[in-house]
Design a protein around this motif. Structure first.
Motif, mmCIF file in Angstrom:
data_model
loop_
_atom_site.group_PDB
_atom_site.id
_atom_site.type_symbol
_atom_site.label_atom_id
_atom_site.label_comp_id
_atom_site.label_asym_id
_atom_site.label_seq_id
_atom_site.Cartn_x
_atom_site.Cartn_y
_atom_site.Cartn_z
ATOM 1 N N LEU A 19 11.044 71.461 -75.553
ATOM 2 C CA LEU A 19 12.470 71.477 -75.208
ATOM 3 C C LEU A 19 12.770 70.216 -74.402
ATOM 4 O O LEU A 19 12.136 69.966 -73.377
ATOM 5 C CB LEU A 19 12.788 72.724 -74.373
ATOM 6 C CG LEU A 19 14.208 72.818 -73.806
ATOM 7 C CD1 LEU A 19 15.253 72.869 -74.915
ATOM 8 C CD2 LEU A 19 14.337 74.055 -72.910
ATOM 9 N N THR A 20 13.727 69.428 -74.903
ATOM 10 C CA THR A 20 14.168 68.230 -74.187
ATOM 11 C C THR A 20 15.612 68.453 -73.781
ATOM 12 O O THR A 20 16.471 68.706 -74.623
ATOM 13 C CB THR A 20 14.057 66.978 -75.074
ATOM 14 O OG1 THR A 20 12.744 66.908 -75.611
ATOM 15 C CG2 THR A 20 14.345 65.714 -74.281
ATOM 16 N N SER A 21 15.863 68.368 -72.503
ATOM 17 C CA SER A 21 17.190 68.665 -71.963
ATOM 18 C C SER A 21 17.677 67.445 -71.200
ATOM 19 O O SER A 21 17.032 67.009 -70.247
ATOM 20 C CB SER A 21 17.059 69.875 -71.031
ATOM 21 O OG SER A 21 18.217 70.033 -70.266
ATOM 22 N N THR A 22 18.798 66.869 -71.638
ATOM 23 C CA THR A 22 19.350 65.718 -70.919
ATOM 24 C C THR A 22 20.696 66.106 -70.317
ATOM 25 O O THR A 22 21.461 66.867 -70.915
ATOM 26 C CB THR A 22 19.540 64.499 -71.840
ATOM 27 O OG1 THR A 22 20.360 64.864 -72.948
ATOM 28 C CG2 THR A 22 18.212 63.992 -72.369
ATOM 29 N N SER A 23 20.949 65.587 -69.123
ATOM 30 C CA SER A 23 22.228 65.795 -68.443
ATOM 31 C C SER A 23 22.822 64.443 -68.119
ATOM 32 O O SER A 23 22.220 63.652 -67.394
ATOM 33 C CB SER A 23 22.033 66.571 -67.140
ATOM 34 O OG SER A 23 21.641 67.897 -67.394
ATOM 35 N N LEU A 24 24.005 64.197 -68.676
ATOM 36 C CA LEU A 24 24.712 62.930 -68.471
ATOM 37 C C LEU A 24 25.890 63.166 -67.540
ATOM 38 O O LEU A 24 26.674 64.089 -67.751
ATOM 39 C CB LEU A 24 25.223 62.415 -69.825
ATOM 40 C CG LEU A 24 26.089 61.158 -69.838
ATOM 41 C CD1 LEU A 24 25.255 59.924 -69.501
ATOM 42 C CD2 LEU A 24 26.759 60.972 -71.210
ATOM 43 N N VAL A 25 26.002 62.334 -66.494
ATOM 44 C CA VAL A 25 27.164 62.398 -65.607
ATOM 45 C C VAL A 25 27.783 61.004 -65.514
ATOM 46 O O VAL A 25 27.268 60.053 -66.118
ATOM 47 C CB VAL A 25 26.789 62.939 -64.202
ATOM 48 C CG1 VAL A 25 26.327 64.387 -64.284
ATOM 49 C CG2 VAL A 25 25.707 62.078 -63.559
ATOM 50 N N ASP A 26 28.890 60.891 -64.762
ATOM 51 C CA ASP A 26 29.632 59.634 -64.835
ATOM 52 C C ASP A 26 29.321 58.658 -63.705
ATOM 53 O O ASP A 26 30.005 57.645 -63.572
ATOM 54 C CB ASP A 26 31.135 59.893 -64.951
ATOM 55 C CG ASP A 26 31.728 60.506 -63.692
ATOM 56 O OD1 ASP A 26 30.957 60.777 -62.747
ATOM 57 O OD2 ASP A 26 32.951 60.717 -63.652
ATOM 58 N N SER A 27 28.306 58.946 -62.899
ATOM 59 C CA SER A 27 27.937 57.983 -61.860
ATOM 60 C C SER A 27 26.467 58.136 -61.501
ATOM 61 O O SER A 27 25.912 59.243 -61.564
ATOM 62 C CB SER A 27 28.790 58.156 -60.597
ATOM 63 O OG SER A 27 28.328 59.235 -59.814
ATOM 64 N N PHE A 28 25.846 57.025 -61.120
ATOM 65 C CA PHE A 28 24.453 57.068 -60.669
ATOM 66 C C PHE A 28 24.335 57.824 -59.354
ATOM 67 O O PHE A 28 23.351 58.531 -59.111
ATOM 68 C CB PHE A 28 23.885 55.649 -60.540
ATOM 69 C CG PHE A 28 23.602 55.022 -61.875
ATOM 70 C CD1 PHE A 28 22.407 55.279 -62.540
ATOM 71 C CD2 PHE A 28 24.527 54.200 -62.489
ATOM 72 C CE1 PHE A 28 22.143 54.727 -63.786
ATOM 73 C CE2 PHE A 28 24.277 53.634 -63.734
ATOM 74 C CZ PHE A 28 23.085 53.898 -64.384
#
Lengths: 159, 159
Positions: B122-131
């Motif tokens: 299972l590969t789970s990525t979480s993208l947000v709008d700032s470092f």
């Protein structure tokens, strides 16, 4: 109400794979917001003039979803997504996929800012997971498309 | 079936504000996927052991949405989001908001890869709008939390 055309500003973020589009409208936030949430109004502006918009479903509320098609030129182009959060006259957070590129997903945030005097600033950001994807999107003629749809939205708001 | 504990790998992307979590499970993709889509199973592992999970709604299909609460320690912690796309035993793309930080939204992609022999990555990525947002999330004790929920998921899959 001013009669001059409003500028559409399109800016890519240098640090994150995000495009930010800023545009003012000669209508109050409630009206600009309704033009984004009422599918009958949306169908009158969201897309290029040469294509008809066919709404499959468009349930613009927190937890709702949408799918629509642009139809013409002997082809159909499908788009779908979910409404993560909808705050009346203030905010729409939604996902967006162009079905020809089914693994590409953008997270979009639309902020409706009351400028007073019956005017609204709409700031729309689209976040994707790579700079290559972001830059391909911008290079694909997005800019002319955005200007055209916002001119169409001007007409809906004036009507 | 191996009995050794699986490693949870957590990696931050250097170029985009994204966290990638990778973990293997001793169960086939269909079973790992069901443990993510069936709310009765989800409630048995998604969250810390010391808190109960209360599912408000959990409609894991393309266009569906969810809301749940972690309850305990005299407090309730709410989470909600939308399921942008769900492909059986293969992919879940969803949004995620921790309601204590209502303007923060992550776009999450869960990929279920069949490793053969009844095993799944299972590969789970979480993208947000700032470092800054990404790094605060990682610094908040996410790592221990992820290890714990995946140990709980191991137990659900073995049960």
């Amino acid at each position: 109400m001013t009669t001059k055309a409003h500028q559409t500003e399109i800016a890519v973020d240098p640090d994150v794979p995000l495009v930010r589009i800023t545009r003012e409208f000669d209508a109050p936030p409630e009206k600009v917001f309704s033009a984004h949430t009422d599918p009958e109004l949306v169908a009158r502006w969201l897309g290029p003039r040469r294509l008809a918009m066919k709404v499959d479903h468009y349930d613009c509320r927190t937890g709702g979803s949408y799918r629509y098609l642009h139809v013409g030129d002997g082809a159909e182009f499908g788009f779908h997504g979910s409404f993560h959060e909808v705050r009346p006259a203030g905010l729409i957070v939604q996902t967006f996929t162009f079905e020809a590129i089914p693994d590409s997903v953008a997270l979009q945030r639309l902020v409706f800012t009351d400028l007073g005097g019956g005017r609204t600033r709409l700031t729309s950001t689209s976040l994707v997971d790579s700079f290559a994807g972001r830059d391909a999107f911008v290079a694909s003629g997005m800019e002319a498309g955005v200007r055209e749809v916002y001119e169409r939205l001007d007409a809906v708001l004036a009507g």
